[in-house]
Design a protein around this motif. Sequence first.
Motif, mmCIF file in Angstrom:
data_model
loop_
_atom_site.group_PDB
_atom_site.id
_atom_site.type_symbol
_atom_site.label_atom_id
_atom_site.label_comp_id
_atom_site.label_asym_id
_atom_site.label_seq_id
_atom_site.Cartn_x
_atom_site.Cartn_y
_atom_site.Cartn_z
ATOM 1 N N ASP A 113 44.795 36.625 43.189
ATOM 2 C CA ASP A 113 45.321 35.560 42.344
ATOM 3 C C ASP A 113 44.538 34.266 42.535
ATOM 4 N N ALA A 114 44.853 33.290 41.687
ATOM 5 C CA ALA A 114 44.113 32.029 41.693
ATOM 6 C C ALA A 114 44.248 31.299 43.026
ATOM 7 N N LYS A 115 45.409 31.376 43.655
ATOM 8 C CA LYS A 115 45.601 30.705 44.945
ATOM 9 C C LYS A 115 44.646 31.264 45.998
ATOM 10 N N PHE A 116 44.510 32.594 46.026
ATOM 11 C CA PHE A 116 43.592 33.212 46.981
ATOM 12 C C PHE A 116 42.167 32.732 46.743
ATOM 13 N N PHE A 117 41.713 32.810 45.510
ATOM 14 C CA PHE A 117 40.328 32.449 45.214
ATOM 15 C C PHE A 117 40.070 30.961 45.410
ATOM 16 N N SER A 118 41.118 30.141 45.319
ATOM 17 C CA SER A 118 40.929 28.700 45.493
ATOM 18 C C SER A 118 40.460 28.341 46.891
ATOM 19 N N HIS A 119 40.696 29.214 47.846
ATOM 20 C CA HIS A 119 40.261 28.957 49.224
ATOM 21 C C HIS A 119 38.764 29.177 49.398
ATOM 22 N N TYR A 120 38.141 29.886 48.455
ATOM 23 C CA TYR A 120 36.757 30.324 48.662
ATOM 24 C C TYR A 120 35.773 29.793 47.629
ATOM 25 N N TYR A 121 36.247 29.032 46.658
ATOM 26 C CA TYR A 121 35.368 28.300 45.741
ATOM 27 C C TYR A 121 34.255 29.197 45.179
ATOM 28 N N LEU A 122 34.644 30.259 44.517
ATOM 29 C CA LEU A 122 33.657 31.174 43.953
ATOM 30 C C LEU A 122 32.777 30.427 42.958
ATOM 31 N N HIS A 123 31.470 30.698 43.002
ATOM 32 C CA HIS A 123 30.545 30.040 42.091
ATOM 33 C C HIS A 123 29.332 30.935 41.855
ATOM 34 N N GLY A 124 28.549 30.554 40.865
ATOM 35 C CA GLY A 124 27.418 31.381 40.447
ATOM 36 C C GLY A 124 27.775 32.169 39.202
ATOM 37 N N THR A 125 26.761 32.626 38.504
ATOM 38 C CA THR A 125 26.973 33.321 37.231
ATOM 39 C C THR A 125 26.938 34.837 37.359
ATOM 40 N N ALA A 126 26.489 35.351 38.490
ATOM 41 C CA ALA A 126 26.334 36.799 38.651
ATOM 42 C C ALA A 126 27.673 37.456 38.979
ATOM 43 N N SER A 127 27.781 38.722 38.613
ATOM 44 C CA SER A 127 28.927 39.541 38.982
ATOM 45 C C SER A 127 28.429 40.947 39.281
ATOM 46 N N LEU A 128 29.289 41.745 39.884
ATOM 47 C CA LEU A 128 28.906 43.119 40.201
ATOM 48 C C LEU A 128 28.504 43.868 38.931
ATOM 49 N N ASP A 129 29.327 43.772 37.891
ATOM 50 C CA ASP A 129 29.032 44.503 36.656
ATOM 51 C C ASP A 129 27.771 44.004 35.969
ATOM 52 N N SER A 130 27.584 42.670 35.937
ATOM 53 C CA SER A 130 26.391 42.144 35.272
ATOM 54 C C SER A 130 25.127 42.514 36.031
ATOM 55 N N SER A 131 25.216 42.564 37.357
ATOM 56 C CA SER A 131 24.051 42.952 38.149
ATOM 57 C C SER A 131 23.721 44.426 37.963
ATOM 58 N N LEU A 132 24.740 45.277 37.935
ATOM 59 C CA LEU A 132 24.501 46.696 37.649
ATOM 60 C C LEU A 132 23.866 46.856 36.266
ATOM 61 N N ALA A 133 24.420 46.160 35.284
ATOM 62 C CA ALA A 133 23.910 46.281 33.912
ATOM 63 C C ALA A 133 22.478 45.796 33.796
ATOM 64 N N ALA A 134 22.118 44.775 34.567
ATOM 65 C CA ALA A 134 20.754 44.250 34.518
ATOM 66 C C ALA A 134 19.733 45.291 34.951
ATOM 67 N N HIS A 135 20.176 46.254 35.752
ATOM 68 C CA HIS A 135 19.297 47.338 36.196
ATOM 69 C C HIS A 135 19.523 48.617 35.395
#
Length: 287
Positions: A66-88
């Motif tokens: 949930d959003a509260k969990f992710f708020s502790h870790y300040y996720l940033h950047g444009t990459a994701s697991l799926d987008s990185s797999l798709a790029a290859h």
Amino acid sequence: MQLYTIDTGNFKLDGGAMFGVVPKTMWNKLNPADENNLCSWSMRCLLVQDSNRLILIDTGIGTKQDAKFFSHYYLHGTASLDSSLAAHGFHRDEITDVFLTHLHFDHCGGAIIREGDQLKPAFRNATYWSHADHWNWAVHPNDREKASFLKENILPIQESGQLRFIEGNGIKTGDQLERISFTDNFSIRLVNGHTNSMMLPQLNYKGKTIVYMADLLPSVAHLPIPYVMAYDMFPLTTLNEKKSFLKEAIEQNYLLYFEHDPQIELAGLIQTEKGVRAGETLRITDL
């Protein structure tokens, strides 16, 4: 064999926790902290195409919390697991094996997805691999480490029937860390300082030996022997494991693949007056 870098994004963690007893005046030069004392770190996984197997090493933090969990870790950047797999040119349904170095949330969170009220394997056609001793450690966590072992990341893997265990400690030769065979070109080193029975993949690739460092050496900045994370369960064990590994790595000319370094993906090593440090830095695509 073919290797592909899989970038799953970045997150932030407390700099003091990441560098343990090392003073901020020293580590802040290596990975400068923001106004909240947080440093940015990568969650860089690795895809191994080996014969008819497509092996994903670690999965990043995932997207189901949930959003509260992710708020502790300040996720940033444009990459994701799926987008990185798709790029290859790959899709998650093509993954045959998910190899989890250990079960802390930033390494295995992407292994499970949420569909409505259900938690399901993100890789429906894959076998999930954990070490038997580490699994038992994670599902019966100690009070200090249990915040890193989230049940929603772990138990659905077993409930799916897709979980398999690596067992045993391998063979130890001299001062070398123990190794277990996984495939012809993929062996496993076990280390116990960060957490019990963390697995480090060692790959024979294009005439080079590449070791996926997970949290034994999360970044180039952690190469100095005393730079041990406060997150490590057994810091003196980590210290000794680092010394043993780095001695072997520089003698054998290994390349180190860094999961959490914010910039450096792969590096060779050199011996300096101050100890082992990074030499040439490169990317998998440079090999």
